[in-house]
Design a protein around this motif. Structure first.
Motif, mmCIF file in Angstrom:
data_model
loop_
_atom_site.group_PDB
_atom_site.id
_atom_site.type_symbol
_atom_site.label_atom_id
_atom_site.label_comp_id
_atom_site.label_asym_id
_atom_site.label_seq_id
_atom_site.Cartn_x
_atom_site.Cartn_y
_atom_site.Cartn_z
ATOM 1 N N PRO A 318 0.810 -1.220 0.000
ATOM 2 C CA PRO A 318 0.000 0.000 0.000
ATOM 3 C C PRO A 318 0.847 1.276 0.000
ATOM 4 O O PRO A 318 2.045 1.234 0.278
ATOM 5 N N PHE A 322 -3.135 1.994 5.112
ATOM 6 C CA PHE A 322 -4.452 1.777 4.499
ATOM 7 C C PHE A 322 -5.464 1.145 5.456
ATOM 8 O O PHE A 322 -6.664 1.188 5.210
ATOM 9 N N GLU A 323 -4.985 0.580 6.558
ATOM 10 C CA GLU A 323 -5.897 -0.122 7.463
ATOM 11 C C GLU A 323 -6.876 0.825 8.157
ATOM 12 O O GLU A 323 -7.952 0.404 8.577
ATOM 13 N N ASP A 328 -6.116 5.774 4.200
ATOM 14 C CA ASP A 328 -6.251 4.828 3.091
ATOM 15 C C ASP A 328 -6.536 5.547 1.767
ATOM 16 O O ASP A 328 -6.677 4.911 0.724
ATOM 17 N N THR A 331 -3.966 5.053 -1.338
ATOM 18 C CA THR A 331 -4.025 3.678 -1.852
ATOM 19 C C THR A 331 -5.331 3.455 -2.611
ATOM 20 O O THR A 331 -5.335 2.902 -3.718
ATOM 21 N N ASN A 332 -6.444 3.885 -2.006
ATOM 22 C CA ASN A 332 -7.753 3.702 -2.640
ATOM 23 C C ASN A 332 -7.842 4.406 -3.993
ATOM 24 O O ASN A 332 -8.291 3.823 -4.982
ATOM 25 N N ASP A 355 -0.834 -7.844 2.265
ATOM 26 C CA ASP A 355 -1.354 -6.486 2.470
ATOM 27 C C ASP A 355 -1.933 -5.920 1.184
ATOM 28 O O ASP A 355 -2.915 -5.179 1.198
ATOM 29 N N THR A 356 -1.321 -6.274 0.066
ATOM 30 C CA THR A 356 -1.768 -5.754 -1.225
ATOM 31 C C THR A 356 -3.180 -6.223 -1.539
ATOM 32 O O THR A 356 -4.047 -5.423 -1.915
ATOM 33 N N ALA A 359 -5.614 -4.518 0.706
ATOM 34 C CA ALA A 359 -5.792 -3.108 0.348
ATOM 35 C C ALA A 359 -6.648 -2.954 -0.907
ATOM 36 O O ALA A 359 -7.532 -2.092 -0.966
ATOM 37 N N LYS A 362 -10.212 -3.760 -0.093
ATOM 38 C CA LYS A 362 -10.795 -2.662 0.687
ATOM 39 C C LYS A 362 -11.163 -1.488 -0.220
ATOM 40 O O LYS A 362 -12.169 -0.811 -0.019
#
Length: 395
Positions: A318, A322-323, A328, A331-332, A355-356, A359, A362
């Motif tokens: 990310p 991003f969590e 986030d 990344t979004n 994580d990718t 993310a 999400k």
């Protein structure tokens, strides 16, 4: 492509030892996420359709060579049968008379599931004797467990050398996607690499700067690169001791003609929690009492412009924390932009790493990426340019 596919094998009447990764989460004896089981469905169905007998070999957990009831594969049978729509017959061992009896009694349209390969200490030692015992049970070896291909184990490496071998459909898709992204890609190629630490991705960065045209560095890693160039990053997550290495990577990229893209503006906060009071500042203006938790809007525009120029995208990690919201956002925004370009057939996008995947899911972007790898370690080692034993053995 040095490996064979199922298309090149004669399967009718053959016992097909099929190495799969069904190391799925189980709670109270029930599978809570069947994604990995769903992904092997195409291979199993193909073998059945062509008159073969699928015999599943798999590991589960880390029993370290001991037989443990809590790591038996037997509880996975209901989930396997639900996904595949066929009867799955269980053998209490992956070698010997117990396994042979189950395989010999298999009826057309049935699947055999052999017990956890890691119940044998020889599995993780790549023991040729254990592999030979497995080989006695089959006529053909099919590896559909790319996620375990970076490990030289008896069921992934030694066994492949004892029988006519091929890649399963999932392995084939994974290898084809990665080869199209790194071995013979459409250019320009852009890599997005994020995450906490440079130290965990040194080999990856070193390999990528010689393979790609543009490299976006995000997350905590970006802080280390900024700090290496004399920029104060306040209380941000940063590996200051990695500064010389970061500068070496920048020099290597320059020599290779790879454009490095670092944040030009950042989102900072004084505490790491959801909804924390934050502000956007220039990357070189992080307050001493604050930490960088995301890339800023100008940085996002730069990343999107790079995605727009690219024909191929490789994504691992990310761009920020991003969590938690609102960190986030970068990344979004970048992921959704890449997803739209991919959906419009303007970009080949391959992403992987724990994580990718989280993310991209999400962000609601995963579905439109060309290929999402769930392989974790094997995906990273491939991107690092390393030889994967389980793939090499198929050659």
């Amino acid at each position: 492509m040095g490996w064979k596919t199922l298309d090149e094998m004669e399967l009718d009447g053959k016992r097909v030892l099929t190495r799969v990764d069904i190391n799925v989460p189980v709670e109270d004896g029930r599978v809570t996420d069947a994604t990995r089981i769903e992904r092997i469905g195409a291979t199993v169905q193909d073998i059945l359709d062509r008159g073969g007998k699928p015999i599943l070999l798999a590991h589960f957990g880390r029993p370290k060579g001991e037989r443990r009831d809590d790591m038996s594969l037997q509880p996975l049978i209901p989930a396997l049968e639900a996904v595949m729509g066929v009867k799955v017959v269980f053998a209490a061992d992956c070698v010997g008379s117990a396994a042979k009896a189950v395989i010999d009694a298999l009826e057309p349209g049935q699947v055999a599931l052999l017990e956890n390969t890691r119940f044998h200490a020889g599995e993780e030692k790549n023991d040729p004797e254990l592999a030979a015992q497995m080989a006695e049970l089959g006529d053909i070896y099919c590896n559909d467990a790319f996620s375990a291909a970076h490990r030289a184990h008896a069921s992934t490496e030694a066994l492949a050398r004892l029988l006519p071998s091929c890649a399963g459909r999932l392995m084939q898709a994974e290898l084809s996607a990665l080869e199209s992204a790194l071995s013979a890609p459409e250019r320009p190629v852009l890599a997005v690499v994020g995450g906490a630490k440079v130290s965990t991705k040194l080999d990856l960065l070193g390999n990528l700067v010689e393979k790609v045209d543009m490299l976006v560095i995000g997350g905590g890693m970006a802080n280390t690169f900024l700090a290496a160039q004399g920029i104060d990053v306040g209380k941000s997550l940063c590996e200051h001791d990695m500064a010389p290495t970061a500068l070496e990577i920048l020099e290597k990229a320059k020599a290779a003609g790879c454009e490095i893209i670092l944040p030009s503006d950042v989102v900072v906060a004084r505490e790491f929690k959801a909804g924390a009071e934050n502000e956007t500042v220039a990357a070189n203006a992080c307050p001493a009492d604050s930490m960088i938790l995301d890339a800023g809007p100008e940085s996002v525009k730069t990343v999107q412009a790079a995605i727009e120029r690219a024909k191929t995208l490789i994504w691992n990690g990310p761009l920020g924390a991003f969590e938690i919201e609102p960190f986030d956002a970068a990344t979004n925004a970048a992921a959704r932009f890449a997803a739209k370009r991919s959906a419009d057939s303007q970009l080949i996008s391959v992403a992987g790493g724990g994580d990718t995947v989280a993310a991209l899911n999400k962000a609601g972007a995963a579905e439109d990426f060309t290929y999402i790898s769930t392989a974790g370690g094997a995906f990273l080692e491939w991107m690092e340019g390393k030889t994967l034993p389980g793939v090499a053995a198929l050659g």
